[in-house]
Design a protein around this motif. Structure first.
Motif, PDB file in Angstrom:
ATOM      1  N   SER A  49      42.479  35.110   8.928  1.00  0.00           N
ATOM      2  CA  SER A  49      41.193  34.807   9.537  1.00  0.00           C
ATOM      3  C   SER A  49      40.907  35.798  10.657  1.00  0.00           C
ATOM      4  O   SER A  49      41.824  36.399  11.214  1.00  0.00           O
ATOM      5  CB  SER A  49      41.187  33.369  10.074  1.00  0.00           C
ATOM      6  OG  SER A  49      39.897  32.953  10.431  1.00  0.00           O
ATOM      7  N   THR A  57      30.894  35.488  15.056  1.00  0.00           N
ATOM      8  CA  THR A  57      31.145  35.779  13.644  1.00  0.00           C
ATOM      9  C   THR A  57      32.609  35.536  13.326  1.00  0.00           C
ATOM     10  O   THR A  57      33.490  35.995  14.039  1.00  0.00           O
ATOM     11  CB  THR A  57      30.794  37.238  13.314  1.00  0.00           C
ATOM     12  OG1 THR A  57      29.441  37.486  13.674  1.00  0.00           O
ATOM     13  CG2 THR A  57      30.981  37.518  11.831  1.00  0.00           C
ATOM     14  N   TYR A  59      35.566  35.050   9.925  1.00  0.00           N
ATOM     15  CA  TYR A  59      35.905  35.277   8.515  1.00  0.00           C
ATOM     16  C   TYR A  59      37.186  34.506   8.234  1.00  0.00           C
ATOM     17  O   TYR A  59      38.092  34.457   9.065  1.00  0.00           O
ATOM     18  CB  TYR A  59      36.125  36.761   8.236  1.00  0.00           C
ATOM     19  CG  TYR A  59      36.913  37.009   6.972  1.00  0.00           C
ATOM     20  CD1 TYR A  59      38.299  37.190   7.023  1.00  0.00           C
ATOM     21  CD2 TYR A  59      36.285  37.008   5.737  1.00  0.00           C
ATOM     22  CE1 TYR A  59      39.042  37.379   5.874  1.00  0.00           C
ATOM     23  CE2 TYR A  59      37.026  37.193   4.578  1.00  0.00           C
ATOM     24  CZ  TYR A  59      38.405  37.384   4.651  1.00  0.00           C
ATOM     25  OH  TYR A  59      39.132  37.550   3.507  1.00  0.00           O
ATOM     26  N   LYS A  65      40.111  28.686   3.528  1.00  0.00           N
ATOM     27  CA  LYS A  65      38.804  28.098   3.837  1.00  0.00           C
ATOM     28  C   LYS A  65      38.869  26.583   3.723  1.00  0.00           C
ATOM     29  O   LYS A  65      39.481  26.046   2.817  1.00  0.00           O
ATOM     30  CB  LYS A  65      37.747  28.672   2.895  1.00  0.00           C
ATOM     31  CG  LYS A  65      37.223  30.022   3.361  1.00  0.00           C
ATOM     32  CD  LYS A  65      36.146  30.556   2.425  1.00  0.00           C
ATOM     33  CE  LYS A  65      35.642  31.902   2.929  1.00  0.00           C
ATOM     34  NZ  LYS A  65      34.664  32.511   2.005  1.00  0.00           N
TER      35      LYS A  65
END
Length: 121
Positions: A49, A57, A59, A65
Motif C-alpha cells: 500500500s 491519495t 493505493y 483491498k
C-alpha cells in the motif's frame, strides 16, 4: 536523511488484526510518498500500500483491498497500516518506505529495518 522505524508486527491467528506503525525522524519526508512493501523468504518483494504525504491519495494492492488500510499522521510523522482479516499468506516481513512521487515503492529512497508479521492458520 530520513530514518524510518517500524513497529507493531507479531504473531496473530488467521482472521485477526494488527496495526503497523512507521515513525519518520530526521529530515521531514514531507515531499515523499510513503508506503509499505513486504517480502517473504524465497518470494519477490511486493508493494502492499502507498499514500501521499498529504494523505489525499492512496493505493492498495488487489490482494489487500478491503482488508488493509493505510493512513498518515502528519503531526506525528507516522504512517500506519491497519491490517484486518489477516491470512496465512500475509506472513512476511513488512517494510516501511519513502519514495519521491512517481517512483516505484520497490526502489525506495529510504526504508526501515522491517517488522515480522506471522499469521497462523
Amino acid at each position: 536523511q530520513v530514518q524510518l522505524v517500524e513497529s507493531g508486527g507479531g504473531l496473530v491467528q488467521a482472521g485477526g488484526s494488527l496495526r503497523l506503525s512507521c515513525a519518520a525522524s530526521g529530515r521531514s519526508p514531507i515531499n515523499y510518498d510513503m508506503g509499505w512493501f513486504r517480502q517473504a523468504p524465497g518470494k519477490e518483494r511486493e508493494v502492499v500500500s502507498r499514500i501521499t504525504w498529504s494523505g489525499r491519495t492512496t493505493y492498495a494492492a488487489d490482494f489487500v483491498k478491503d482488508r488493509f488500510t493505510i493512513s498518515i499522521d502528519n503531526v506525528k510523522n507516522t504512517v500506519y497500516l491497519q491490517m484486518n482479516d489477516l491470512k496465512p499468506e500475509d506472513t512476511s516481513v513488512y517494510y516501511c518506505a519513502a519514495v519521491p512521487p512517481g517512483r516505484s515503492l520497490l526502489i525506495p529512497e529510504y526504508w526501515g529495518q522491517g517488522t515480522q508479521v506471522t499469521v497462523s492458520s
